[in-house]
Design a protein around this motif. Structure first.
Motif, PDB file in Angstrom:
ATOM      1  N   ALA A 185       0.808  -1.298   0.005  1.00  0.00           N
ATOM      2  CA  ALA A 185       0.141   0.143   0.087  1.00  0.00           C
ATOM      3  C   ALA A 185       0.821   1.302   0.196  1.00  0.00           C
ATOM      4  N   GLU A 186       2.121   1.197   0.516  1.00  0.00           N
ATOM      5  CA  GLU A 186       2.867   2.110   0.800  1.00  0.00           C
ATOM      6  C   GLU A 186       3.569   2.612  -0.602  1.00  0.00           C
ATOM      7  N   ILE A 187       4.230   1.475  -1.034  1.00  0.00           N
ATOM      8  CA  ILE A 187       4.991   1.628  -2.377  1.00  0.00           C
ATOM      9  C   ILE A 187       4.042   2.099  -3.385  1.00  0.00           C
ATOM     10  N   ALA A 188       2.917   1.330  -3.543  1.00  0.00           N
ATOM     11  CA  ALA A 188       1.989   1.862  -4.671  1.00  0.00           C
ATOM     12  C   ALA A 188       1.048   3.021  -4.397  1.00  0.00           C
ATOM     13  N   GLN A 189       1.280   3.496  -3.205  1.00  0.00           N
ATOM     14  CA  GLN A 189       0.611   4.870  -2.555  1.00  0.00           C
ATOM     15  C   GLN A 189      -0.938   4.595  -2.894  1.00  0.00           C
TER      16      GLN A 189
ATOM     17  N   LEU B 112      -5.914  -9.241 -12.772  1.00  0.00           N
ATOM     18  CA  LEU B 112      -6.856  -8.353 -13.334  1.00  0.00           C
ATOM     19  C   LEU B 112      -6.385  -6.864 -13.126  1.00  0.00           C
ATOM     20  N   HIS B 113      -6.626  -5.939 -14.151  1.00  0.00           N
ATOM     21  CA  HIS B 113      -6.055  -4.622 -13.950  1.00  0.00           C
ATOM     22  C   HIS B 113      -7.284  -3.734 -14.261  1.00  0.00           C
ATOM     23  N   VAL B 114      -7.881  -2.926 -13.515  1.00  0.00           N
ATOM     24  CA  VAL B 114      -8.883  -1.923 -13.793  1.00  0.00           C
ATOM     25  C   VAL B 114      -8.430  -0.750 -13.595  1.00  0.00           C
ATOM     26  N   ARG B 115      -8.210   0.167 -14.633  1.00  0.00           N
ATOM     27  CA  ARG B 115      -7.666   1.521 -14.465  1.00  0.00           C
ATOM     28  C   ARG B 115      -8.783   2.377 -13.690  1.00  0.00           C
ATOM     29  N   ASN B 116      -9.849   2.278 -14.615  1.00  0.00           N
ATOM     30  CA  ASN B 116     -11.092   3.074 -14.074  1.00  0.00           C
ATOM     31  C   ASN B 116     -12.349   2.601 -14.396  1.00  0.00           C
ATOM     32  N   ALA B 117     -12.926   2.110 -13.244  1.00  0.00           N
ATOM     33  CA  ALA B 117     -14.383   1.081 -13.423  1.00  0.00           C
ATOM     34  C   ALA B 117     -15.376   2.075 -14.261  1.00  0.00           C
TER      35      ALA B 117
ATOM     36  N   ALA C  71     -10.132   2.186  -9.311  1.00  0.00           N
ATOM     37  CA  ALA C  71      -9.023   1.311  -9.834  1.00  0.00           C
ATOM     38  C   ALA C  71      -8.682   0.339  -9.246  1.00  0.00           C
ATOM     39  N   TYR C  72      -8.056  -0.789  -9.654  1.00  0.00           N
ATOM     40  CA  TYR C  72      -8.089  -2.163  -8.958  1.00  0.00           C
ATOM     41  C   TYR C  72      -6.920  -2.888 -10.002  1.00  0.00           C
ATOM     42  N   TYR C  73      -5.961  -3.515  -8.945  1.00  0.00           N
ATOM     43  CA  TYR C  73      -5.054  -4.697  -9.625  1.00  0.00           C
ATOM     44  C   TYR C  73      -4.884  -5.637  -8.538  1.00  0.00           C
ATOM     45  N   GLY C  74      -5.216  -6.977  -9.078  1.00  0.00           N
ATOM     46  CA  GLY C  74      -5.268  -8.038  -8.146  1.00  0.00           C
ATOM     47  C   GLY C  74      -4.714  -9.240  -8.892  1.00  0.00           C
ATOM     48  N   ILE C  75      -4.205 -10.074  -8.195  1.00  0.00           N
ATOM     49  CA  ILE C  75      -3.825 -11.285  -8.681  1.00  0.00           C
ATOM     50  C   ILE C  75      -4.390 -12.634  -7.713  1.00  0.00           C
ATOM     51  N   PRO C  76      -4.356 -13.642  -8.367  1.00  0.00           N
ATOM     52  CA  PRO C  76      -4.998 -14.863  -7.587  1.00  0.00           C
ATOM     53  C   PRO C  76      -4.120 -15.545  -6.496  1.00  0.00           C
TER      54      PRO C  76
ATOM     55  N   LYS D 298      -8.861   6.834  -7.388  1.00  0.00           N
ATOM     56  CA  LYS D 298      -8.695   7.527  -8.477  1.00  0.00           C
ATOM     57  C   LYS D 298      -8.158   6.767  -9.657  1.00  0.00           C
ATOM     58  N   GLU D 299      -8.119   7.218 -11.007  1.00  0.00           N
ATOM     59  CA  GLU D 299      -8.002   6.443 -12.070  1.00  0.00           C
ATOM     60  C   GLU D 299      -6.292   6.184 -12.173  1.00  0.00           C
ATOM     61  N   ARG D 300      -5.867   4.830 -12.126  1.00  0.00           N
ATOM     62  CA  ARG D 300      -4.756   4.589 -12.007  1.00  0.00           C
ATOM     63  C   ARG D 300      -3.976   3.473 -12.887  1.00  0.00           C
ATOM     64  N   TYR D 301      -2.927   3.573 -13.448  1.00  0.00           N
ATOM     65  CA  TYR D 301      -2.253   2.678 -14.375  1.00  0.00           C
ATOM     66  C   TYR D 301      -1.104   2.248 -13.135  1.00  0.00           C
ATOM     67  N   PHE D 302      -1.267   0.895 -13.012  1.00  0.00           N
ATOM     68  CA  PHE D 302      -0.303   0.365 -12.130  1.00  0.00           C
ATOM     69  C   PHE D 302       0.975  -0.219 -12.897  1.00  0.00           C
ATOM     70  N   ASP D 303       2.006   0.219 -13.139  1.00  0.00           N
ATOM     71  CA  ASP D 303       3.044   0.112 -13.914  1.00  0.00           C
ATOM     72  C   ASP D 303       4.154  -1.391 -13.546  1.00  0.00           C
ATOM     73  N   SER D 304       4.915  -1.785 -14.398  1.00  0.00           N
ATOM     74  CA  SER D 304       5.443  -3.207 -14.083  1.00  0.00           C
ATOM     75  C   SER D 304       6.090  -3.303 -12.749  1.00  0.00           C
ATOM     76  N   LYS D 305       6.607  -2.099 -12.432  1.00  0.00           N
ATOM     77  CA  LYS D 305       7.455  -2.295 -11.173  1.00  0.00           C
ATOM     78  C   LYS D 305       6.273  -2.715  -9.801  1.00  0.00           C
ATOM     79  N   ILE D 306       5.167  -2.234  -9.915  1.00  0.00           N
ATOM     80  CA  ILE D 306       4.153  -2.455  -9.217  1.00  0.00           C
ATOM     81  C   ILE D 306       3.654  -3.808  -9.140  1.00  0.00           C
ATOM     82  N   THR D 307       3.358  -4.276 -10.302  1.00  0.00           N
ATOM     83  CA  THR D 307       2.703  -5.612 -10.813  1.00  0.00           C
ATOM     84  C   THR D 307       3.722  -6.682 -10.417  1.00  0.00           C
ATOM     85  N   GLN D 308       5.037  -6.454 -10.697  1.00  0.00           N
ATOM     86  CA  GLN D 308       5.887  -7.310 -10.443  1.00  0.00           C
ATOM     87  C   GLN D 308       6.074  -7.703  -8.736  1.00  0.00           C
TER      88      GLN D 308
END
Ligand code: C2E
Ligand code: CA
Ligand code: CA
Length: 599
Positions: A31-35, A86-91, A109-114, A132-142
């Motif tokens: 939560a802290e890193i992805a703000q 699943l990556h939802v930038r802005n529902a 905005a949502y990013y989730g993994i199983p 807010k609308e977010r694009y979670f970059d590869s740093k966050i998803t990795q």
């Protein structure tokens, strides 16, 4: 729609009790890193998704335990069913997500993994959400996928731990060699059972150690197996068998009618004895297994299972020690054993608190009526039980290993006293102290050397002491005792055979061992004037003494008549209540030492 992706055992609330502690740190970190206001680990079943762990922060609307009913519009449900991130930038701008319930609490905005269970089934999800609308970059998803794997690893570890503890429990409940349920299983079964009347038969192979030492470990184990199989084969339908040790088992019998518990137990016991009256065939050998059975009953739930088991165990020991093969728990016997046990427990504090002391009883010359010496007799004034007499505590000290230190103390104390009398009051130079020695003391390799050393240390003439042994003690370890006696005799210490007439009364012992004095047991002296047999025996011992050049002491002289009779028979020395009961050191000094000096 039921969710086939969640494992059938999935139950979010149950597992939340045992969540790995690192999970909270993981969601806080992400939560802290992805703000983002919320990072969550979710657990699902067929009805809802539940928040297992939620990142800490004032702006986070999700709380542990919050539930969302399953619907296709739910982000996490989608992840769980597809098994994909699943990556939802802005529902709000994506038609397929416009009905998502999280929008109502502002999460667009949502990013989730199983997250998968060790068995490959879906466990839940690991996700982050933003307002807010977010694009979670590869740093966050990795980072999310890395931490997701760490969550899965901790699940695997948790699973292995659970399996291991189940295995340990299984091992604890079943004995591997006999495959029988163990005592802990019995405890578990009966403590939770609504039984009415219960009987426990405790069965012990009383020669287990001898059998093991003679057969060897491997065959003894095979025998154990057969031993259990045989009992199992004759078990009535209302009885269960449990393993206690390689030589012990219990049979637990449950009945509704309590009118003949004892009869049923006796019948079962006689069946068992009949069974083991036949030797067991093993590797061309035939081995007899003698058993002892202890039994205890609980009528109308009078006792708990543990209490009843303790009673049956005690009954078996009570039976074995009295040579019985079937014994029903006896509370009085148990009280006695308990008392003995409690007395035994007092030994260590008794030494520390100086509770032991010696009494002295004069020994009189039958010829001159003068005091020639005294017998030291130990006494114990215990803080808990009051006065305890040596007939009770000496055998207990022998059993529990306290006899040797006690015996050493008795010798030291008697010598210390004698030294004082010799130095300060100078009684008759031939005055001696007689000290009782237990068979346990004679089993010490260094017994004779120790006594000789103590005499030297106190500067006491060895002929000033007489050591009293019983015949049983002489025979307890004949060769070793003979060597002690020879050493002591060579050093000048005199030896007496105590309680003569009660044991073997063997002439050969009198001849073989270097004995100087024989003490006739008081039971014959009590009856000297009453029983022909006693008086014949006393006469016999006296003439034997003359023949073998032994001095004879008669103990237990309580009357003038007996004293005169012994003088008439030319007995050498006498001891008894007629003169004095055993008394404390000061009283003995006043009465016999100072008077002797004055004379
Ligand atoms: P024992 O060695 O045969 O000691 C004689 C016992 O008879 C003593 O009992 C003594 O008090 C008692 N007695 C002496 N004269 C009479 C009498 O006229 N009438 C009656 N009824 N009794 C008399 P006590 O002191 O209770 O000792 C009992 C036994 O305990 C001793 O029997 C001895 O076997 C053992 N014992 C006592 N002190 C010691 C000790 O210091 N070391 C060891 N190893 N055993 C001891
Ligand atoms: Ca004695
Ligand atoms: Ca005696």
């Amino acid at each position: 729609m039921t969710n086939k992706f969640f494992s059938s055992s999935a139950n979010a609330t149950d597992s939340s009790n045992t969540l790995p502690p690192l999970w909270q740190d993981i969601v806080d970190l992400v939560a802290e890193i992805a703000q983002v206001p919320a990072a969550l680990i979710m657990r699902g079943d067929s009805k809802c998704m539940e928040v297992l762990v939620s990142s800490r922060g004032d702006d986070n609307p999700y709380h542990v335990g919050d539930k969302e009913p399953i619907s296709d519009d739910l982000y996490c449900h989608h992840v769980a069913t597809t098994g994909l991130p699943l990556h939802v930038r802005n529902a709000l701008q994506q038609d397929e997500w416009k009905n998502n319930p999280d929008i109502k609490i502002g999460m667009v905005a949502y990013y989730g993994i199983p997250i998968h269970s060790p068995n490959g089934e879906c466990y839940g999800t690991f996700c982050i959400l933003d307002r807010k609308e977010r694009y979670f970059d590869s740093k966050i998803t990795q980072l999310m996928s890395l931490l997701g794997r760490s969550i899965e690893t901790s699940l695997t570890l948790q699973d292995e731990n659970q399996k291991l503890s189940q295995e340990i429990q299984q091992r604890d409940h079943y004995h591997s060699l006999t495959n029988l349920p163990t005592q802990s299983q019995a405890q578990h079964a009966y403590e939770n059972k609504d039984y009415r009347h219960l009987t426990i038969l405790f069965i012990r192979n009383i020669q287990a150690y001898d059998i093991r030492d003679n057969l060897g470990l491997l065959d003894a184990q095979r025998l154990t197996k057969v031993f259990y199989q045989q009992v199992k084969a004759i078990l009535p339908s209302n009885a269960d068998i449990y393993y206690i040790s390689n030589s012990e088992m219990i049979l637990v019998q449950e009945t509704q009618k309590g009118d003949d518990l004892q009869g049923e137990a006796e019948q079962l016991a006689s069946q068992l004895h009949a069974l083991f009256s036949h030797p067991i065939a093993l590797n061309k050998k035939s081995i007899t297994v003698p058993i002892s059975i202890g039994c205890a009953f609980s009528y109308d739930k009078e006792f708990s299972f543990s209490e009843l088991l303790d009673m049956a165990t005690v009954a078996c020991t009570q039976g074995t020690s009295t040579g019985k093969t079937f014994h029903i728990f006896n509370p009085e016997q148990q009280e006695k054993r308990k008392h003995y046990y409690e007395v035994t427990q007092q030994f260590s504090s008794a030494f520390a608190n100086s509770e032991f002391y010696l009494n002295y009883q004069p020994i009189i010359s039958a010829l001159t009526d003068e005091v020639v010496g005294c017998e030291a007799l130990v006494r114990w004034k215990n803080a808990k039980f009051g006065m305890i007499y040596p007939d009770e505590f000496i055998p207990l000290a022998e059993q529990c290993g306290a006899m040797n230190p006690l015996g050493d103390w008795i010798i030291d104390e008697a010598l210390r006293c004698l030294h004082g009398w010799q130095k300060e009051q100078q009684p008759n130079p031939d005055f001696y102290v007689s000290i009782n020695i237990s068979s346990t003391q004679l089993c010490q390799d260094d017994f004779a050397d120790k006594v000789i050393g103590k005499l030297k240390a106190q500067n006491i003439n060895p002929s000033s002491i007489l050591l009293e042994f019983t015949e049983t003690a002489l025979l307890s370890n004949e060769a070793q005792v003979m060597s002690h006696c020879q050493k002591l005799a060579k050093a000048g210490v005199k030896i007496a055979l105590d309680d003569f007439g009660t044991g073997f009364s063997s002439l050969s012992h009198l001849h073989d061992f270097p004995i100087d004095v024989v003490k006739i047991d008081k039971s014959f002296i009590f009856n000297l004037n009453k029983s022909q047999k006693s008086s014949q025996l006393v006469k016999g011992i006296l003439s034997l003494g003359k023949l073998l050049d032994l001095q004879i002491v008669a103990e237990g002289v309580e009357s003038q008549d007996v004293c005169s009779h012994l003088q008439f028979l030319k007995c050498d020395f006498m001891q008894g209540y007629y003169w004095n009961r055993p008394m404390g050191q000061t009283e003995f000094e006043k009465k016999y030492i100072i008077t002797a000096k004055k004379k």
